[in-house]
Design an enzyme around this catalytic site. Structure first.
Site, PDB file in Angstrom:
ATOM      1  N   CYS A 381      -9.693   0.753  -4.189  1.00 17.29           N
ATOM      2  CA  CYS A 381      -8.938   1.477  -5.215  1.00 17.29           C
ATOM      3  C   CYS A 381      -7.442   1.497  -4.855  1.00 17.29           C
ATOM      4  O   CYS A 381      -6.764   0.500  -5.004  1.00 17.29           O
ATOM      5  CB  CYS A 381      -9.508   2.884  -5.393  1.00 17.29           C
ATOM      6  SG  CYS A 381      -8.986   3.700  -6.928  1.00 17.29           S
ATOM      7  N   HIS A 507     -14.991   1.644  -6.435  1.00 17.25           N
ATOM      8  CA  HIS A 507     -15.438   2.334  -5.223  1.00 17.25           C
ATOM      9  C   HIS A 507     -16.838   1.861  -4.825  1.00 17.25           C
ATOM     10  O   HIS A 507     -17.842   2.507  -5.164  1.00 17.25           O
ATOM     11  CB  HIS A 507     -15.436   3.847  -5.440  1.00 17.25           C
ATOM     12  CG  HIS A 507     -14.075   4.441  -5.529  1.00 17.25           C
ATOM     13  ND1 HIS A 507     -13.414   4.958  -4.431  1.00 17.25           N
ATOM     14  CD2 HIS A 507     -13.237   4.594  -6.583  1.00 17.25           C
ATOM     15  CE1 HIS A 507     -12.223   5.412  -4.807  1.00 17.25           C
ATOM     16  NE2 HIS A 507     -12.095   5.197  -6.109  1.00 17.25           N
ATOM     17  N   GLU A 509     -18.311   2.068  -2.070  1.00 18.19           N
ATOM     18  CA  GLU A 509     -18.985   2.949  -1.108  1.00 18.19           C
ATOM     19  C   GLU A 509     -20.046   3.830  -1.756  1.00 18.19           C
ATOM     20  O   GLU A 509     -21.009   4.253  -1.105  1.00 18.19           O
ATOM     21  CB  GLU A 509     -17.954   3.825  -0.376  1.00 18.19           C
ATOM     22  CG  GLU A 509     -17.248   4.876  -1.212  1.00 18.19           C
ATOM     23  CD  GLU A 509     -15.961   4.383  -1.856  1.00 18.19           C
ATOM     24  OE1 GLU A 509     -15.103   5.231  -2.181  1.00 18.19           O
ATOM     25  OE2 GLU A 509     -15.820   3.158  -2.038  1.00 18.19           O
TER      26      GLU A 509
END
Length: 535
Positions: A381, A507, A509
């Site tokens: 990001c 994102h 993750e």
């Protein structure tokens, strides 16, 4: 009939209610049950989207774009089920909904009160998540600590749920601290007794007590808690601190946790099949290589601000036979003079997402250090955006290149709002939240990692790569490796001249799992491992 499990906490906050709830979800799923989890947070914010990470840690984003509590990340990582907007409720959201209904006349002139209107709103939310997911078991964690004023409407609501669905379909689990006093060399049960007494005063009788401690607890203490708190002896379960949080389900199951839960709820489930989970734990324990990855951010003193990133890095390590040691680097400490001393011992550099201009220069310098020294780089990001800014400044020679977020008057906004975006959006919501599709360019690190050309990833940001500079940057060596299907939005960039330099606007993750690392984290750790071997 659906089964409802409520997890409360006592004595102190931060005991690991979320890990307990997530572990139970994993165990029940391993028995063949369809499980969904949710978190009820007593704070008055509508959601954590505008809260400082220092206050709340990271904001976890679901597939449907809900900004939620970080415990939902634990739920998804352990249970491996995508959650949604019905998985997190706050006091602010409850009152927001109730007041809107009152303004629209839905209460037909009634005096709006905590009971029944607030509690009914909470109950409706609890029931909704089960209906939407068609789950067998709904695990609901109540945030905060028993005795908090703001928690009372939630406790009253779950008391009413147990009455409505029947006690045979409802289970209360209370997670409580059992402190150890070194001076007397013993654990103390009194705080747990007081916490349970407080909970019982609200009309809730816990069925299972999970004792949090750093050391094993004597059986005499367990028997005492069972007697004084009026729970069955085998329903007093120990939860001690472990080297890896992913060992928690196995430790709890050593006390027959899921079997006891099924027994108490009358669930006829299959045996607990944890083979895949145990194989993952074996990979963790058998790792032989140690690598160091720097996370360069501005909330470094609070690691929970980057919780999902840190966990995803560890997941990548599990699949590469590595122990990933994270070096937490405060971006404001990085300058042209200090960067080498701070990052030279790192095998990879990761710049995570974030907002605001504090510490931005340090992040830009970190990206430059990675590019110039061919250190594996992963920008997420904002981490992608600072890599683009750095490339524009130092490769294209646009010295004042910047983001519209940091300098509205900048002449060269390589990161900016798209032409149809409104810069006067409310702070409580960003332009892109949740899952969006992405097309991957062939022959890129992205393509090798994913093994396919079309993906979907979760976003949380307002600013985009400025297409006015796309051609110029590509000609200078920046590869656009991922775009929206209409090619309008840049989703990922790479520098082919480097062995591993990747930045993504989304994102990843949030979609990483301990037994299945996200492809980009797996490849990043692989590159870091190779870099370490070549030193």
């Amino acid at each position: 009939m659906k089964k409802y499990i409520f997890v409360t906490g006592g004595v102190v906050s931060g005991l690991g209610k979320g890990i307990t709830a997530a572990s139970l979800g994993r165990l029940l799923k391993s028995r063949g049950l369809k499980v969904v989890a949710q978190k009820l947070d007593p704070y008055i914010n509508v959601d954590p989207g505008t809260m400082s990470p220092y206050q709340h840690g990271e904001v976890y984003v679901t597939e449907d774009g809900a900004e939620t509590d970080l415990d939902l990340g634990h739920y998804e990582r352990f249970i491996d089920e995508d959650l949604n907007k019905f998985s997190n409720l706050t006091t602010g959201k409850v009152y927001w909904n109730v007041l809107n209904k009152e303004r629209q006349g839905e209460y037909l002139g009634s005096t709006v009160q905590v009971i029944p209107h607030i509690t009914n709103e909470i109950k409706e939310f609890i029931y909704s998540v089960g209906k939407k997911s068609n789950a067998d078991v709904i695990i609901t964690e109540i945030g905060g600590t028993t005795g908090d004023i703001e928690s009372q409407p939630f406790l009253e609501a779950i008391r009413q749920v147990s009455l409505e669905v029947g006690k045979e379909n409802c289970l209360f689990i209370h997670v409580t601290l059992v402190p150890y006093l070194k001076s007397s060399g013993e654990h103390k049960s009194k705080p747990t007794q007081h916490s349970v007494a407080n909970l019982r005063s609200m009309g809730i009788m816990p069925d299972i007590i999970v004792m949090r401690a750093d050391e094993p607890i004597d059986q005499t203490i367990k028997d005492k808690i069972s007697l004084f708190c009026n729970v069955k002896p085998d329903c007093v379960i120990e939860n001690i601190t472990l080297p890896s949080l992913y060992e928690a389900p196995v430790m709890l199951e050593d006390s027959n946790f899921s079997w006891i839960v099924c027994r108490e709820l009358g669930i006829n489930a299959g045996p607990c099949d944890m083979q895949e989970w145990m194989e993952m734990l074996d990979r963790i324990k058998s790792a032989t290589t140690d690598i160091t990855v720097a996370i360069v951010g501005k909330y470094i003193k609070l690691h929970d601000a980057y919780l999902s990133v840190a966990e995803a890095l560890r997941h990548g390590g599990y699949e590469n036979g590595c122990h990933v040691h994270i070096k937490w680097v405060e971006s404001e400490e990085i300058t042209d003079k200090t960067v080498s001393g701070i990052l030279s011992d790192c095998d990879g550099i990761l710049v995570p997402g974030g907002f605001g201009d504090r510490g931005i220069l340090g992040k830009i310098i970190a990206a430059k250090y990675a590019r110039e020294n061919d250190v594996p780089y992963f920008g997420i990001c904002l981490g992608m955006q600072v890599a683009v800014i750095e490339f524009a400044r130092d490769v294209l020679g646009i010295e004042d290149a910047d983001s519209g977020e940091f300098d509205e008057n900048c002449a060269h906004k390589v990161i900016d709002f798209m032409p149809d975006q409104n810069g006067d959006m409310p702070k409580g919501g960003t332009m892109r939240l949740g899952a969006y599709p992405c097309d991957i360019a062939a022959g890129t690190i992205m393509a090798r990692a994913y093994g396919k050309t079309k993906i979907s990833e979760r976003h949380r940001h307002r600013y985009e790569f400025n297409n006015d500079y796309r051609t110029q940057m590509e000609e200078a060596g920046l590869r656009i490796s991922g775009t929206s299907p209409d090619k309008r939005l840049v989703e990922a960039v790479e520098i082919p001249a480097n062995k591993h330099f990747v930045g993504v606007q989304y994102h990843p993750e949030f979609k990483s799992r301990p037994n299945k690392a996200h492809p980009l984290f797996r490849e990043f750790i692989k590159a870091a491992k190779e870099y370490n071997a070549e030193k």
